[in-house]
Motif scaffolding. Structure first.
Motif, PDB file in Angstrom:
ATOM      1  N   ASP A 166       4.238  -0.909  34.651  1.00 59.45           N
ATOM      2  CA  ASP A 166       4.786  -0.726  36.213  1.00 59.45           C
ATOM      3  C   ASP A 166       5.538   0.227  36.424  1.00 59.45           C
ATOM      4  N   SER A 167       6.264   0.867  35.685  1.00 62.74           N
ATOM      5  CA  SER A 167       6.974   1.876  36.017  1.00 62.74           C
ATOM      6  C   SER A 167       6.828   3.165  35.092  1.00 62.74           C
ATOM      7  N   SER A 168       5.890   3.175  34.199  1.00 67.51           N
ATOM      8  CA  SER A 168       5.693   4.307  33.467  1.00 67.51           C
ATOM      9  C   SER A 168       4.372   4.467  33.071  1.00 67.51           C
ATOM     10  N   VAL A 169       3.996   5.512  32.424  1.00 67.57           N
ATOM     11  CA  VAL A 169       2.647   5.916  31.684  1.00 67.57           C
ATOM     12  C   VAL A 169       2.671   5.604  30.343  1.00 67.57           C
ATOM     13  N   ASN A 170       2.377   4.876  29.385  1.00 70.74           N
ATOM     14  CA  ASN A 170       2.598   4.644  28.238  1.00 70.74           C
ATOM     15  C   ASN A 170       1.729   5.340  27.152  1.00 70.74           C
ATOM     16  N   PHE A 171       2.394   6.174  26.214  1.00 73.80           N
ATOM     17  CA  PHE A 171       1.303   6.571  25.224  1.00 73.80           C
ATOM     18  C   PHE A 171       1.594   6.144  23.930  1.00 73.80           C
ATOM     19  N   VAL A 172       0.666   5.694  22.940  1.00 69.50           N
ATOM     20  CA  VAL A 172       0.510   5.323  22.047  1.00 69.50           C
ATOM     21  C   VAL A 172       0.949   6.539  20.989  1.00 69.50           C
ATOM     22  N   VAL A 173       1.717   6.590  20.022  1.00 68.82           N
ATOM     23  CA  VAL A 173       1.781   7.650  18.891  1.00 68.82           C
ATOM     24  C   VAL A 173       1.702   6.966  17.780  1.00 68.82           C
ATOM     25  N   ARG A 174       0.597   7.374  16.772  1.00 73.72           N
ATOM     26  CA  ARG A 174       0.316   6.496  15.582  1.00 73.72           C
ATOM     27  C   ARG A 174       0.129   7.465  14.443  1.00 73.72           C
ATOM     28  N   PRO A 175       1.031   8.001  14.035  1.00 76.37           N
ATOM     29  CA  PRO A 175       0.904   8.778  12.679  1.00 76.37           C
ATOM     30  C   PRO A 175       0.951   8.069  11.544  1.00 76.37           C
ATOM     31  N   TRP A 176       0.280   8.744  10.423  1.00 73.92           N
ATOM     32  CA  TRP A 176       0.504   7.800   9.087  1.00 73.92           C
ATOM     33  C   TRP A 176       1.360   8.658   8.185  1.00 73.92           C
ATOM     34  N   CYS A 177       2.121   7.846   7.156  1.00 71.19           N
ATOM     35  CA  CYS A 177       3.040   8.506   6.388  1.00 71.19           C
ATOM     36  C   CYS A 177       2.993   7.524   5.024  1.00 71.19           C
ATOM     37  N   LYS A 178       3.811   7.989   3.972  1.00 70.61           N
ATOM     38  CA  LYS A 178       3.926   7.189   2.675  1.00 70.61           C
ATOM     39  C   LYS A 178       4.802   6.034   3.420  1.00 70.61           C
ATOM     40  N   THR A 179       4.731   5.125   2.459  1.00 75.11           N
ATOM     41  CA  THR A 179       5.398   3.857   2.816  1.00 75.11           C
ATOM     42  C   THR A 179       6.717   4.060   2.808  1.00 75.11           C
ATOM     43  N   SER A 180       7.279   4.782   1.793  1.00 75.52           N
ATOM     44  CA  SER A 180       8.656   5.063   1.593  1.00 75.52           C
ATOM     45  C   SER A 180       9.100   5.889   2.756  1.00 75.52           C
ATOM     46  N   ASP A 181       8.320   6.606   3.453  1.00 79.16           N
ATOM     47  CA  ASP A 181       8.794   7.569   4.601  1.00 79.16           C
ATOM     48  C   ASP A 181       8.821   6.727   5.837  1.00 79.16           C
ATOM     49  N   TYR A 182       8.326   5.558   6.015  1.00 77.04           N
ATOM     50  CA  TYR A 182       8.178   4.872   7.080  1.00 77.04           C
ATOM     51  C   TYR A 182       9.369   4.951   8.315  1.00 77.04           C
ATOM     52  N   TRP A 183      10.776   4.585   7.678  1.00 75.17           N
ATOM     53  CA  TRP A 183      11.691   4.449   8.491  1.00 75.17           C
ATOM     54  C   TRP A 183      12.255   5.737   8.990  1.00 75.17           C
ATOM     55  N   ASN A 212       0.927  -1.186   0.007  1.00 77.81           N
ATOM     56  CA  ASN A 212      -0.058   0.051  -0.199  1.00 77.81           C
ATOM     57  C   ASN A 212       0.929   0.964   0.070  1.00 77.81           C
ATOM     58  N   GLU A 213       0.367   2.332  -0.422  1.00 76.36           N
ATOM     59  CA  GLU A 213       1.025   3.602  -0.570  1.00 76.36           C
ATOM     60  C   GLU A 213       1.333   4.147   0.677  1.00 76.36           C
ATOM     61  N   THR A 214       0.360   4.056   1.892  1.00 76.14           N
ATOM     62  CA  THR A 214       0.596   4.624   3.130  1.00 76.14           C
ATOM     63  C   THR A 214       0.655   3.512   4.064  1.00 76.14           C
ATOM     64  N   ARG A 215       1.224   3.978   5.230  1.00 78.15           N
ATOM     65  CA  ARG A 215       1.618   3.101   6.244  1.00 78.15           C
ATOM     66  C   ARG A 215       1.612   3.776   7.722  1.00 78.15           C
ATOM     67  N   ARG A 216       1.117   2.991   8.658  1.00 79.29           N
ATOM     68  CA  ARG A 216       1.082   3.684   9.908  1.00 79.29           C
ATOM     69  C   ARG A 216       2.073   3.404  10.773  1.00 79.29           C
ATOM     70  N   VAL A 217       2.659   4.444  11.342  1.00 76.29           N
ATOM     71  CA  VAL A 217       4.017   4.332  12.331  1.00 76.29           C
ATOM     72  C   VAL A 217       3.372   3.977  13.714  1.00 76.29           C
ATOM     73  N   ASP A 218       3.810   2.915  14.208  1.00 74.22           N
ATOM     74  CA  ASP A 218       3.229   2.692  15.602  1.00 74.22           C
ATOM     75  C   ASP A 218       4.605   2.866  16.717  1.00 74.22           C
ATOM     76  N   LEU A 219       4.235   3.593  17.804  1.00 78.25           N
ATOM     77  CA  LEU A 219       5.332   3.854  18.551  1.00 78.25           C
ATOM     78  C   LEU A 219       4.977   3.855  19.798  1.00 78.25           C
ATOM     79  N   VAL A 220       5.392   3.610  20.681  1.00 76.98           N
ATOM     80  CA  VAL A 220       5.097   3.519  22.312  1.00 76.98           C
ATOM     81  C   VAL A 220       6.143   4.492  23.147  1.00 76.98           C
ATOM     82  N   MET A 221       5.537   5.441  23.668  1.00 80.10           N
ATOM     83  CA  MET A 221       6.419   6.565  24.536  1.00 80.10           C
ATOM     84  C   MET A 221       6.021   6.519  25.818  1.00 80.10           C
TER      85      MET A 221
END
Length: 277
Positions: A225-242, A176-185
Motif C-alpha cells: 500500500d505504501s512501500s515497495v518491499n524487497f525480500v532479503v534472504r541470505p544464508w548463514c550458520k545457525t549459530s550466526d542467525y540472530w 541443521n548447521e545452516t539457516r536462512r535469514v528472512d527479512l523484508v525491507m
C-alpha cells in the motif's frame, strides 16, 4: 494344656508327613526364586550393554533395564509360588485387576512415559537444541521419561509433558548447521528501486558471516500500500542467525539514510474540502 505322649507322637508324625510331602516343593520353589533372580539380573545387565552399544540414551537405558528385570522377576515369583503349591490363577486374576485399575488411574502419566520413550528413541531433538514444542520455545535442558525441560531466552525453566510434545508440531530450529535469514525491507514508491537493490546486495556481500552457497536472494517481493518491499534472504550458520539478522537490519537503516532511500511507515492522507453553506 497337657498332651499325652500318644498325642505328641501323632502330631510329630503328621508334621514329618507334611514336610515329606511339601518340603521338596518348597525347597524347589526357593531354588527357582534364587536362580531365577540371578538370571533376571544377568538378562537385564545384558540388555543394558546391548542398549549402550546401540547408543541409546542413558535415561531410557535405565528405565528399559528396570522393566526387563522386574518383568522377569515377576515371572520367577509366579513360577516359585506355583511350585510351592499356591494357586497362582487367582493371584494372577487379582494382579491383572489391580494392574488395570492402576493403568486407568495413571493413563496420563503412562501416555507421557510412552511419548518420552518415543522422543528419546526417534531423537526429534536433543539436549542443547532450540525448539518450539507444544507452543513453547526454548533450549532443551533435559529430556526426561515423563517430561522435557526447556530454558527460555529470558532464562525461565518450562516443564512440558512429553505427551503434549508428541501430539503437536515439533520445530527444531538448530537441527541443521545452516539457516536462512528472512527479512523484508521496504522503500518508498518515489525512491530509486535499482539503486536500493544494489545497496542491499552490497550490504549482504560485505558481511563475512553470509554464506555464498546457497546464494543470497534479494528481489522485489510486493508492491504494498505504501512501500515497495524487497525480500532479503541470505544464508548463514545457525549459530550466526540472530547476529546476522540484527546487523543487516541496522546497516540497512544506516546506509539507506546516507543514500537518501526512504523507509516508509504506515500513514494516512487526510483531504479537507471546503463546503459552502
Amino acid at each position: 494344656m497337657n498332651l499325652d505322649p500318644q498325642t505328641i507322637q501323632t502330631l510329630l508324625e503328621e508334621g514329618i508327613k507334611l514336610i515329606s510331602v511339601h518340603g521338596v516343593h518348597v525347597l524347589i520353589a526357593i531354588l527357582i526364586f534364587i536362580v531365577g533372580r540371578l538370571v533376571a539380573k544377568n538378562v537385564a545387565s545384558l540388555a543394558r550393554r546391548l542398549l549402550l552399544k546401540a547408543r541409546v540414551d542413558e535415561t531410557l537405558i535405565g528405565f528399559l533395564r528396570n522393566i526387563v528385570y522386574y518383568t522377569l522377576l515377576a515371572a520367577v515369583v509366579i513360577a516359585a509360588l506355583g511350585q510351592a503349591g499356591v494357586n497362582v490363577t487367582s493371584f494372577l486374576a487379582v494382579l491383572g485387576a489391580a494392574g488395570l485399575a492402576v493403568g486407568l488411574a495413571l493413563k496420563d502419566s503412562l501416555s507421557n512415559f510412552a511419548a518420552g520413550v518415543m522422543l528419546i528413541l526417534l531423537k526429534f531433538f536433543q539436549k542443547g537444541d532450540y525448539v518450539t514444542v507444544a507452543g513453547t520455545s526454548g533450549t532443551v535442558k533435559a529430556i526426561n521419561i515423563f517430561n522435557t525441560i526447556l530454558t527460555t531466552p529470558d532464562n525461565k525453566n518450562v516443564i512440558v509433558p512429553n505427551g503434549a510434545i508428541l501430539s503437536a508440531t515439533i520445530v527444531n530450529v538448530t537441527a541443521n548447521e545452516t539457516r536462512r535469514v528472512d527479512l523484508v525491507m521496504g522503500i518508498g514508491y518515489d525512491d530509486d528501486l535499482l539503486k536500493a537493490k544494489e545497496l542491499l546486495k552490497k550490504i549482504v556481500a560485505e558481511d563475512p558471516r553470509i554464506l555464498s552457497d546457497p546464494a543470497p536472494v534479494i528481489e522485489v517481493f510486493e508492491l504494498a500500500d505504501s512501500s515497495v518491499n524487497f525480500v532479503v534472504r541470505p544464508w548463514c550458520k545457525t549459530s550466526d542467525y540472530w547476529p546476522v539478522y540484527y546487523a543487516i537490519t541496522e546497516k540497512v537503516k544506516i546506509i539507506f539514510d546516507q543514500e537518501g532511500i526512504s523507509i516508509p511507515y504506515p500513514q494516512q492522507d487526510i483531504h479537507l474540502h471546503t463546503v459552502e453553506k
